[in-house]
Design an enzyme around this catalytic site. Structure first.
Site, PDB file in Angstrom:
ATOM      1  N   GLY A   1     -71.918 -15.550  12.931  1.00  0.00           N
ATOM      2  CA  GLY A   1     -71.453 -16.935  12.389  1.00  0.00           C
ATOM      3  C   GLY A   1     -72.891 -17.139  11.125  1.00  0.00           C
ATOM      4  O   GLY A   1     -72.973 -17.573  10.471  1.00  0.00           O
TER       5      GLY A   1
ATOM      6  N   GLY B   1     -74.410 -14.747   8.931  1.00  0.00           N
ATOM      7  CA  GLY B   1     -74.106 -13.569   7.970  1.00  0.00           C
ATOM      8  C   GLY B   1     -73.742 -14.838   6.443  1.00  0.00           C
ATOM      9  O   GLY B   1     -73.087 -15.905   6.775  1.00  0.00           O
TER      10      GLY B   1
ATOM     11  N   CYS C   1     -70.176 -14.809   5.881  1.00  0.00           N
ATOM     12  CA  CYS C   1     -69.601 -15.170   6.830  1.00  0.00           C
ATOM     13  C   CYS C   1     -68.977 -17.213   6.950  1.00  0.00           C
ATOM     14  O   CYS C   1     -70.187 -17.839   6.408  1.00  0.00           O
ATOM     15  CB  CYS C   1     -70.153 -14.744   7.791  1.00  0.00           C
ATOM     16  SG  CYS C   1     -69.322 -15.694   8.775  1.00  0.00           S
TER      17      CYS C   1
END
Ligand code: 5GP
Length: 349
Positions: free
Chosen positions: A183, A185, A188
């Site tokens: 999570g 990124g 993301c």
């Protein structure tokens, strides 16, 4: 239901405290590392930064540019067999290149064929990255066992996970480098879509501790937004750091430049975004949501200049804490928790 009350930290929650040092210049700092991988028994030497296996960072062009500085690339998994074969028959000297794959039967079949053909052509694939969004499934573990039984001497990086117990499990199952991050990124949206994740700095600290107890290694994957974040990741115990967004938007991204209001931009999107699924999988399957987004980045020219900034930042961090080698950085790191990182009175630079 249970609530963990310990505070978990992200890069933005800490700074590295300076320490007395005899180093006078960044040029005295060596940011390469040497490792022996626990399962493949292969040795590694290089600057342990890896371009992410996304289709605008995990490119052949990026692999060639980064290898000149002893950095590595995890190739994206959408290259065809013929081009992979050409590449691995004569891989660039300097950095290590990872072949990336998922855990489906076609992924494994493709890998076997490229592996065999590149071996016959005189090259060989030495490093593989097995990448799934959720490293907590039985199917993933079963795949790791099968892969390791068939390819005992390949250096295997796999993930992603964010907890110590799963890091240990993967290392015991045959993984050399556990990829850590769910999570964080830049493109993301898992945390938003699924509400699942773990603050990245704490994930690194906890997974590195678990891995090192078994002589395994970890790669901190995602969430670095500046060179200082790489320094914090290494300070927290990461053996490798993987970068997507920080390396995107360059000539080596193998992506077209789009002009918007006279400014040159490049598209960058998550590999589980609607954009990527439209491109590679004929759209988003009915049962799933997209877990990535697309952004337009300023075009940044050759990656060379960006690399100088990134590596200069890590060297500077080492100088501030008196670490002559990158290896010493985590031992010499004390994090201080902060409520503010930057003075942005004149805007975010
Ligand atoms: P960045 O360096 O850009 O912050 O993070 C890069 C990492 O983000 C990749 O290595 C990968 O682990 C993760 N990532 C890439 N695309 C997606 C996506 O579409 N969804 C999610 N959840 N993660 C992604």
């Amino acid at each position: 239901m249970r609530i963990e009350q310990d505070i978990k930290l992200d890069f933005k929650d800490v700074l590295i405290r300076p320490k007395r040092s005899t180093l006078t210049s960044r040029s005295e700092v060596d940011i390469s590392r040497d490792y022996v991988f626990p399962h493949s028994r292969k040795t590694y030497h290089g600057i342990p930064v890896i371009a992410a296996n996304m289709d605008t960072t995990g490119t052949f062009e990026m692999a060639r540019a980064l290898a000149r500085h002893e950095l590595s690339v995890a190739l994206h998994k959408h290259y065809g067999e013929a081009e992979l074969l050409d590449f691995f028959a004569a891989p660039p000297a300097g950095g290590s290149t990872f072949y990336s794959m998922g855990i489906t039967a076609p992924d494994f079949g493709k890998f076997r064929r490229v592996m065999e053909a590149s071996g016959e052509a005189g090259g060989a694939i030495e490093n593989v990255c097995i990448d799934v969004a959720n490293g907590y499934t039985k199917a993933f573990i079963r795949f790791i066992h099968r892969f390791r039984a068939e390819f005992p001497s390949i250096t295997l990086m796999a993930g992603n996970v964010v907890t110590g117990e799963m890091t240990e499990e993967l290392i015991l199952d045959g993984v050399d480098i556990v990829k850590v991050g769910i999570g964080p990124g830049s493109v993301c949206t898992t945390r938003k879509v699924a509400g699942v994740g773990y603050p990245q700095l704490s994930a690194i600290i906890e997974c590195a501790d678990a891995a090192h107890g078994l002589r395994g290694l970890i790669c901190a994957d995602g969430g670095c937004t500046s060179p200082g974040d790489l320094a914090k990741a290494f300070g927290a115990g990461a053996d490798f750091v993987m970068l997507g967004g920080m390396l995107a938007g360059h000539d080596e991204s193998n992506s077209e430049i789009v002009e918007i209001n006279g400014e040159r931009k490049m598209r960058f999107y998550g590999m589980s975004s609607r954009e990527a699924m439209n491109k590679y999988a004929g759209g988003v399957a009915d049962y799933r949501a997209s877990e990535g987004k697309e952004v337009l980045l300023d075009y940044r020219g050759p990656v060379e200049n960006t690399l100088q900034d990134i590596l200069g930042g890590v060297r500077s961090a080492c100088t501030y804490v008196g670490a002559r080698k990158l290896k010493e950085l985590s031992k010499r790191t004390t994090f201080v928790r902060v409520t503010q990182q930057l003075n942005e009175v004149f805007g975010a630079a």
